[in-house]
Design a protein around this motif. Structure first.
Motif, short mmCIF file in Angstrom:
data_model
loop_
_atom_site.label_atom_id
_atom_site.label_comp_id
_atom_site.label_asym_id
_atom_site.label_seq_id
_atom_site.Cartn_x
_atom_site.Cartn_y
_atom_site.Cartn_z
N LEU A 86 0.84 -1.20 0.00
CA LEU A 86 0.00 0.00 0.00
C LEU A 86 0.88 1.25 0.00
O LEU A 86 0.59 2.23 -0.71
CB LEU A 86 -0.92 -0.01 1.22
N GLU A 87 1.96 1.21 0.77
CA GLU A 87 2.87 2.37 0.84
C GLU A 87 3.52 2.63 -0.51
O GLU A 87 3.64 3.79 -0.94
CB GLU A 87 3.95 2.12 1.91
N GLN A 88 3.94 1.57 -1.20
CA GLN A 88 4.56 1.74 -2.52
C GLN A 88 3.55 2.28 -3.53
O GLN A 88 3.89 3.13 -4.37
CB GLN A 88 5.11 0.39 -3.00
N ALA A 89 2.30 1.81 -3.44
CA ALA A 89 1.26 2.28 -4.36
C ALA A 89 1.00 3.77 -4.15
O ALA A 89 0.92 4.54 -5.12
CB ALA A 89 -0.02 1.48 -4.15
N PHE A 90 0.90 4.19 -2.90
CA PHE A 90 0.67 5.61 -2.62
C PHE A 90 1.85 6.46 -3.09
O PHE A 90 1.66 7.54 -3.67
CB PHE A 90 0.44 5.83 -1.12
N GLU A 91 3.06 5.98 -2.83
CA GLU A 91 4.24 6.74 -3.25
C GLU A 91 4.23 6.95 -4.76
O GLU A 91 4.50 8.06 -5.26
CB GLU A 91 5.52 5.99 -2.83
N TRP A 92 3.91 5.90 -5.51
CA TRP A 92 3.87 6.00 -6.97
C TRP A 92 2.75 6.94 -7.42
O TRP A 92 2.93 7.76 -8.32
CB TRP A 92 3.67 4.60 -7.57
N LEU A 93 1.57 6.84 -6.78
CA LEU A 93 0.44 7.68 -7.15
C LEU A 93 0.73 9.16 -6.91
O LEU A 93 0.38 10.01 -7.73
CB LEU A 93 -0.80 7.26 -6.35
N PHE A 94 1.40 9.47 -5.81
CA PHE A 94 1.72 10.87 -5.52
C PHE A 94 2.75 11.40 -6.52
O PHE A 94 2.67 12.55 -6.96
CB PHE A 94 2.23 11.03 -4.09
N LYS A 95 3.70 10.57 -6.91
CA LYS A 95 4.67 10.98 -7.92
C LYS A 95 3.98 11.22 -9.26
O LYS A 95 4.27 12.19 -9.96
CB LYS A 95 5.76 9.92 -8.06
N ALA A 96 3.06 10.31 -9.60
CA ALA A 96 2.32 10.45 -10.86
C ALA A 96 1.48 11.73 -10.84
O ALA A 96 1.36 12.43 -11.85
CB ALA A 96 1.43 9.24 -11.06
N ASN A 97 0.92 12.03 -9.68
CA ASN A 97 0.11 13.24 -9.56
C ASN A 97 0.95 14.50 -9.79
O ASN A 97 0.49 15.45 -10.44
CB ASN A 97 -0.54 13.28 -8.16
#
Length: 289
Positions: A274-285
């Protein structure tokens, strides 16, 4: 205990009645009291004040039940005259940042502040409606609400403003889900398969909500391209059936954005936490801004 209630609307009167019955002295304050507020005041032999500062000076507790847009102004008027160690309860649907400003001002004046968010339909469940609170005054607020059987849950380790923030995010989730439910089930009803749709969705009941939502987030960053095709087909079918389509275009846009980012910068794992998914999503944002 003397309780001043600022805003004698539905919320204010919902708690004024049982607190009054429980033996607390109630002082109402409202610039434009409704007929219901006037009737309640007459029934209890109360006057309805129009000055927040005037009533606040004489109260052990001040409860703000005004519109969120005037939350900070009302808090500043009350805090200016409240006694040290008095309790201020903010039950407005206000900007969390405004609540935090008021809480800081309260702390500087030695006044105990708590942010209390209403989580249900108060018109239906009245004082039994679930409440969520945060701030240094939470323990005292819980005692006050408990005396009328009102369920106030504390945000663990939370500061004033956190309850309001959580309420807003809860609304994002529940109102979005409500809109999607309307769009989906109207289509199901038109096709005569509503009961079958309930059956098709029953597997969701098998997992906890936390696990289910976590799985959506973790798998979204991997499978968005494939799921995008399903969203596009779902939208096509709804339009072909001449059904209203309002939610799916926004869903499609989000999936398109994620799919595009996966194409240019995929994760280096097929099973992200979950932490990796959030990190990637924030970078994509950040990249998509």
């Amino acid at each position: 205990m003397k309780i001043g209630i600022v805003g004698a609307g539905e919320v204010g009167l919902t708690y004024a009645r049982p607190w009054s019955v429980a033996g607390h002295e109630i002082i109402l304050c409202d610039l434009k009291p409704s007929a219901t507020a006037k009737a309640f005041a007459a029934e209890r032999g109360l006057e309805i004040a129009t000055s927040v500062a005037a009533i606040a000076a004489d109260c052990d507790v001040v409860v703000s039940c005004v519109f969120g847009t005037v939350s900070l102004a009302v808090a500043e008027q009350a805090l200016a005259t409240m006694r040290k160690n008095a309790l201020y309860i903010d039950m407005t649907t206000a900007d969390p940042a405004q609540i935090r400003i008021a809480a800081e001002q309260a702390a500087q004046s030695g006044i105990v502040y708590v942010d209390v968010a209403i989580l249900g339909a108060i018109a239906l469940t009245h004082e039994k409606t679930n409440l969520l609170g945060a701030g240094v005054g939470i323990d005292r607020a819980q005692s006050l609400f408990a005396c009328i059987g009102a369920p106030l849950k504390s945000v663990e380790g939370g500061a004033a403003g956190d309850a309001a923030a959580l309420k807003i995010l809860r609304s994002v989730f529940t109102k979005g889900l409500e809109a999607l439910t309307i769009e989906c089930f109207m289509a199901a009803e038109k096709q005569g398969i509503t009961d079958k749709l309930h059956d098709a969705l029953s597997d969701i009941d098998q997992a906890s909500l936390r696990d289910f939502l976590g799985a959506l987030i973790r798998t979204h960053v991997i499978h968005a391209p494939r799921r995008l095709k399903e969203v596009e087909e779902a939208e096509r079918q709804l339009r072909a059936a001449d059904m209203p389509v309002s939610v799916l275009p926004g869903v499609k846009e989000l999936f398109q954005r994620t799919a595009g980012q996966i194409a240019s910068s995929p994760l280096d794992t097929t099973a992200p936490t979950l932490e990796q998914a959030f990190e990637w999503l924030f970078k994509a944002n950040e990249i998509n801004r």
